[in-house]
Design an enzyme around this catalytic site. Sequence first.
Site, PDB file in Angstrom:
ATOM      1  N   LYS A  47     -14.528  -2.823  -5.066  1.00 31.87           N
ATOM      2  CA  LYS A  47     -13.207  -2.378  -5.766  1.00 31.87           C
ATOM      3  C   LYS A  47     -13.505  -2.681  -7.085  1.00 31.87           C
ATOM      4  O   LYS A  47     -13.924  -3.407  -7.698  1.00 31.87           O
ATOM      5  CB  LYS A  47     -12.201  -3.413  -5.153  1.00 31.87           C
ATOM      6  CG  LYS A  47     -10.939  -2.606  -5.386  1.00 31.87           C
ATOM      7  CD  LYS A  47      -9.708  -3.424  -4.567  1.00 31.87           C
ATOM      8  CE  LYS A  47      -8.445  -3.087  -4.519  1.00 31.87           C
ATOM      9  NZ  LYS A  47      -7.429  -3.307  -3.802  1.00 31.87           N
TER      10      LYS A  47
ATOM     11  N   GLU B  75       3.416  -7.661   8.836  1.00 29.71           N
ATOM     12  CA  GLU B  75       4.760  -8.111   8.645  1.00 29.71           C
ATOM     13  C   GLU B  75       5.149  -8.497   9.924  1.00 29.71           C
ATOM     14  O   GLU B  75       6.099  -9.437   9.800  1.00 29.71           O
ATOM     15  CB  GLU B  75       5.438  -6.658   8.155  1.00 29.71           C
ATOM     16  CG  GLU B  75       5.348  -6.474   6.596  1.00 29.71           C
ATOM     17  CD  GLU B  75       4.029  -5.735   6.523  1.00 29.71           C
ATOM     18  OE1 GLU B  75       3.226  -5.298   7.366  1.00 29.71           O
ATOM     19  OE2 GLU B  75       3.699  -5.580   5.284  1.00 29.71           O
TER      20      GLU B  75
ATOM     21  N   ARG C 117       9.030  -2.420   9.222  1.00 32.82           N
ATOM     22  CA  ARG C 117       7.981  -2.787  10.405  1.00 32.82           C
ATOM     23  C   ARG C 117       8.233  -3.767  11.246  1.00 32.82           C
ATOM     24  O   ARG C 117       7.812  -4.016  12.275  1.00 32.82           O
ATOM     25  CB  ARG C 117       6.540  -3.145   9.541  1.00 32.82           C
ATOM     26  CG  ARG C 117       5.782  -2.011   8.915  1.00 32.82           C
ATOM     27  CD  ARG C 117       4.771  -1.746   9.733  1.00 32.82           C
ATOM     28  NE  ARG C 117       4.118  -0.503   9.286  1.00 32.82           N
ATOM     29  CZ  ARG C 117       2.836  -0.321   8.832  1.00 32.82           C
ATOM     30  NH1 ARG C 117       1.946  -1.292   8.657  1.00 32.82           N
ATOM     31  NH2 ARG C 117       2.569   0.878   8.487  1.00 32.82           N
TER      32      ARG C 117
HETATM   33  C1  LIG Z   1       2.719  -2.170   5.350  1.00 34.67           C
HETATM   34  C2  LIG Z   1       2.266  -2.535   4.157  1.00 34.67           C
HETATM   35  N1  LIG Z   1       2.304  -3.814   3.674  1.00 34.67           N
HETATM   36  C3  LIG Z   1       1.738  -4.004   2.421  1.00 34.67           C
HETATM   37  C4  LIG Z   1       1.267  -2.897   1.722  1.00 34.67           C
HETATM   38  C5  LIG Z   1       0.762  -3.303   0.198  1.00 34.67           C
HETATM   39  N2  LIG Z   1      -0.628  -2.941  -0.088  1.00 34.67           N
HETATM   40  C6  LIG Z   1      -1.061  -1.850  -0.585  1.00 34.67           C
HETATM   41  S1  LIG Z   1      -2.405  -1.954  -0.855  1.00 34.67           S
HETATM   42  C7  LIG Z   1      -2.712  -3.157   0.162  1.00 34.67           C
HETATM   43  C8  LIG Z   1      -4.237  -3.783   0.285  1.00 34.67           C
HETATM   44  C9  LIG Z   1      -4.988  -2.890   0.991  1.00 34.67           C
HETATM   45  O1  LIG Z   1      -6.174  -3.375   1.147  1.00 34.67           O
HETATM   46  P1  LIG Z   1      -7.300  -2.411   1.569  1.00 34.67           P
HETATM   47  O2  LIG Z   1      -6.962  -1.935   2.842  1.00 34.67           O
HETATM   48  O3  LIG Z   1      -8.679  -3.360   1.697  1.00 34.67           O
HETATM   49  O4  LIG Z   1      -7.530  -1.415   0.603  1.00 34.67           O
HETATM   50  P2  LIG Z   1      -8.294  -1.565  -1.128  1.00 34.67           P
HETATM   51  O5  LIG Z   1      -7.192  -1.900  -1.926  1.00 34.67           O
HETATM   52  O6  LIG Z   1      -9.139  -2.926  -0.965  1.00 34.67           O
HETATM   53  O7  LIG Z   1      -9.290  -0.392  -1.215  1.00 34.67           O
HETATM   54  C10 LIG Z   1      -1.794  -3.822   0.210  1.00 34.67           C
HETATM   55  C11 LIG Z   1      -1.519  -4.982   0.842  1.00 34.67           C
HETATM   56  C12 LIG Z   1       1.378  -1.556   2.112  1.00 34.67           C
HETATM   57  N3  LIG Z   1       0.980  -0.699   1.281  1.00 34.67           N
HETATM   58  N4  LIG Z   1       1.879  -1.524   3.317  1.00 34.67           N
END
Ligand SMILES: Cc1ncc(C[n+]2csc(CCOP(=O)(O)OP(=O)(O)O)c2C)c(N)n1
Length: 643
Positions: free
Chosen positions: A289, A378, A406
């Site tokens: 990342k 969630e 959710r």
């Molecule tokens: C239902 C929900 N909960 C929380 C989030 C907040 N959120 C956005 S990106 C993220 C992390 C995602 O991690 P990953 O899928 O590994 O992607 P990366 O950013 O590491 O590329 C979170 C928790 C969201 N978008 N949707």
Amino acid sequence: MDEKKGQILERIHSPADLKGLDGNDLVALSDELRQYIIDVVSRYGGHFAASLGVVELTVALHHVLNTPYDQLVWDVGHQAYGHKILTGRREQFHTNRVLGGISGFPKRSESEYDAFGVGHSSTSISAALGMAVASHYKGETDRQHVAVIGDGAMTAGLAFEALNHAGIEKSNLLVILNDNCMSIDPNVGALKEYLTGITTSKPWNRFREDLAHVLTKISEKGPDALGIMKTLERSIKSTFLDSTSNLFEALNFRYFGPVDGHDVKRLAKVLEDLRSIPGPKLLHCITVKGKGYALAEKDQTTWHAPGLFDKITGEIKKSKSDKPVAPKYQDVFGHTLVELAETNEKIMGITPAMPSGSSMNIMMKAMPDSAFDVGIAEQHAVTFSAGLATQGMVPFCNIYSSFMQRAYDQVIHDVALQKLNVVFCLDRAGLAGADGPTHHGAYDLAYMRCIPNLIVSAPMNEEELRNLMYTAQLEDMGPFVIRYPRGQGVMPDWRRPFKSIPIGKGRQVFEGEDVAILTIGHIGNEAVKACVQLNEEGIYPALYDLRFVKPLDEELLHGVFGKFKKIITVEDGCIQGGMGSAVLEFMADNQYQAHVTRLGIPDTIIEHGEQAELWGICGYDASAIKEQVLQLSVGRKTGALAV
Ligand SMILES: Cc1ncc(C[n+]2csc(CCOP(=O)(O)OP(=O)(O)O)c2C)c(N)n1
């Protein structure tokens, strides 16, 4: 950009322009794309590190796939900036997340290349599977369906529900697991450890890669060869590997990888190979990342969405709202929770993957045994909290308002029905700003106030937030919702001694005549501004902060309807079913008659933009409230002008 640099990217107007590129071109294009994202995001803001991590994957996918016929679904979509740039939106990219500009997430109405609208996580496999099943049904066997999902997003139940279903479908589905060991904060849970385990098993992975390549070559020779391939694959696997030792293979997926997600040539080759393998497949891709921007690689959480920064020095620019006028509500929550937990050892903190975003990280650091990041989960966060509450704990479960959508069933079935003492702190309630419609916390007041046994409140400032949190953890309070917005409050001196707040009691902020304004939560400060301006013009509306939409302060409302015939309700939430609706129900139930104007989020999708801009567009910022009061006080206003 100098003459040499940018020369490939500038020629890319759609994915078709990537088709003729050779391996070296793909490498050069990846470099240019990365620099372009760094340049534009540093100047205009937005998500950052996630898009840098998938640059090579994005280039390889658009090189190999035949989009938009092939369906490419990005999970969450915060990493899809490269995809936007390569699919005809390079020129508009600087308008990303700005009012009237392109969305920060893939959006079907924005581009035919955005196969599915996203923003909330873990939807990609379900959506891509739906597309794949539809294609299979229609006989479009040549069509590819790809879901790109991060290891963070993979922690959600929804992703596993989709894997479970996909494993028994014959449809053409490729899941690409973008594994960077990060969510916004470091990823958590047993799955993460499992993925690290397979990633580090080198001999088997080399063998598996070679096997995949050979099998692909055989499968290209036609349907008979495909049958032979499957038998061969089964036999090799049963000889060398217990199929249940790979989680994805146990779910009937063909597992490929892990592959280096920054080797674009190799990625293109692997993706090309996988095109001809039918059925559900998973490609495990290892990425970093923030790749290519050293500071982001080092501190991935800060650089998830850093705001504006100097791309040379890496200095993150302070936004206006970072001035130390007042703290962010989330920080007041974080510090207050620790303060409360210091004297009440039953208090626990729960966040579904938002330690930094909710400031739960303050408690996780101070009291690691009492605070939990449960992953992007969630529903689990709510029911886990319910379980804690059955044992006498007082869980503070902090979930962004829009993500709480959710877990609605869990709130009703697991918490409200059993009247358990769970405190729900809904951050980012109301219009969330640049993240746009997927993230606006528009509906919570409406969807919470209809549930029996809940107390539903919203603080107007930091002191109120602290006092509501204090009140919520008192003995036998039952389920208690506290919703507050993104951003700063209004009180620099917010650390005041705790006072309990009587449940269902509002307060009068200004005495007045002729018009009464009723507000709930932080947006009441806009009404305060409106009143101050009106007072200067000789107009004195009364202002009440209801504090609770459930239970309603009936005594206060009897007083208001007894005295005023012109009432304005103001809320940073949907008009339908919200606080204003509650006031109208009260009016009807008690046979009062009054002119009630309801201000709030109208029955339409509100796009992205700055929070205050959106309040104005929806008609409930200070000037809109003032305008409403003036319209209702026409007689007085004319009189004042006549003087
Ligand atoms: C239902 C929900 N909960 C929380 C989030 C907040 N959120 C956005 S990106 C993220 C992390 C995602 O991690 P990953 O899928 O590994 O992607 P990366 O950013 O590491 O590329 C979170 C928790 C969201 N978008 N949707």
